[in-house]
Scaffold this motif. Structure first.
Motif, short mmCIF file in Angstrom:
data_model
loop_
_atom_site.label_atom_id
_atom_site.label_comp_id
_atom_site.label_asym_id
_atom_site.label_seq_id
_atom_site.Cartn_x
_atom_site.Cartn_y
_atom_site.Cartn_z
N LYS A 6 0.82 -1.20 0.00
CA LYS A 6 0.00 0.00 0.00
C LYS A 6 0.86 1.26 0.00
N ILE A 7 1.89 1.27 0.84
CA ILE A 7 2.79 2.42 0.91
C ILE A 7 3.51 2.59 -0.42
N ARG A 10 1.19 3.99 -3.08
CA ARG A 10 0.88 5.40 -2.82
C ARG A 10 2.07 6.29 -3.22
N GLU A 13 2.16 6.43 -7.00
CA GLU A 13 1.06 7.27 -7.48
C GLU A 13 1.44 8.76 -7.36
N LEU A 14 1.96 9.14 -6.21
CA LEU A 14 2.31 10.54 -5.99
C LEU A 14 3.51 10.97 -6.82
N GLU A 40 8.74 1.02 -3.63
CA GLU A 40 7.57 1.11 -4.50
C GLU A 40 6.99 -0.25 -4.86
N PHE A 65 -0.62 12.03 2.72
CA PHE A 65 -0.16 10.75 2.22
C PHE A 65 -1.13 9.63 2.59
N PHE A 66 -1.53 9.60 3.85
CA PHE A 66 -2.37 8.50 4.33
C PHE A 66 -3.86 8.73 4.07
N SER A 68 -5.93 8.44 1.62
CA SER A 68 -6.09 7.82 0.31
C SER A 68 -6.93 6.55 0.43
N ILE A 70 -6.37 3.90 -0.87
CA ILE A 70 -5.46 2.75 -0.80
C ILE A 70 -5.41 2.19 0.62
N PHE A 71 -5.51 3.08 1.62
CA PHE A 71 -5.37 2.67 3.02
C PHE A 71 -6.69 2.31 3.67
#
Length: 72
Positions: A6-7, A10, A13-14, A40, A65-66, A68, A70-71
């Motif tokens: 997940k990290i 993200r 993505e960024l 990544e 960041f968090f 999202s 995704i998390f």
């Protein structure tokens, strides 16, 4: 999907949203490019210190960041 994946997703993505290559982000964050690739790809258990370096290079806060899907 585990937290490392997940990290990594993200960060990727960024990074892409900023138009940066892995190498460019690694240089800005002052970490090795191969380390960045491993992060990544979810293959590294990235430290909070290195997450801070990466987020600083991306000019984004921990909250952003968090915050999202995704998390979730």
């Amino acid at each position: 999907m585990d937290i490392r994946m997940k990290i990594g997703l993200r960060i990727k993505e960024l990074r892409k949203a900023k138009g940066l290559s892995q190498e460019q982000l690694a240089l800005k964050a002052e970490i090795d490019r191969t380390y960045m690739a491993s992060v990544e790809n979810g293959k590294r258990n990235v430290s909070i210190v290195n997450i801070e370096k990466i987020l600083s290079a991306l000019e984004i806060s921990f909250a952003q960041f968090f915050n999202s899907s995704i998390f979730n």
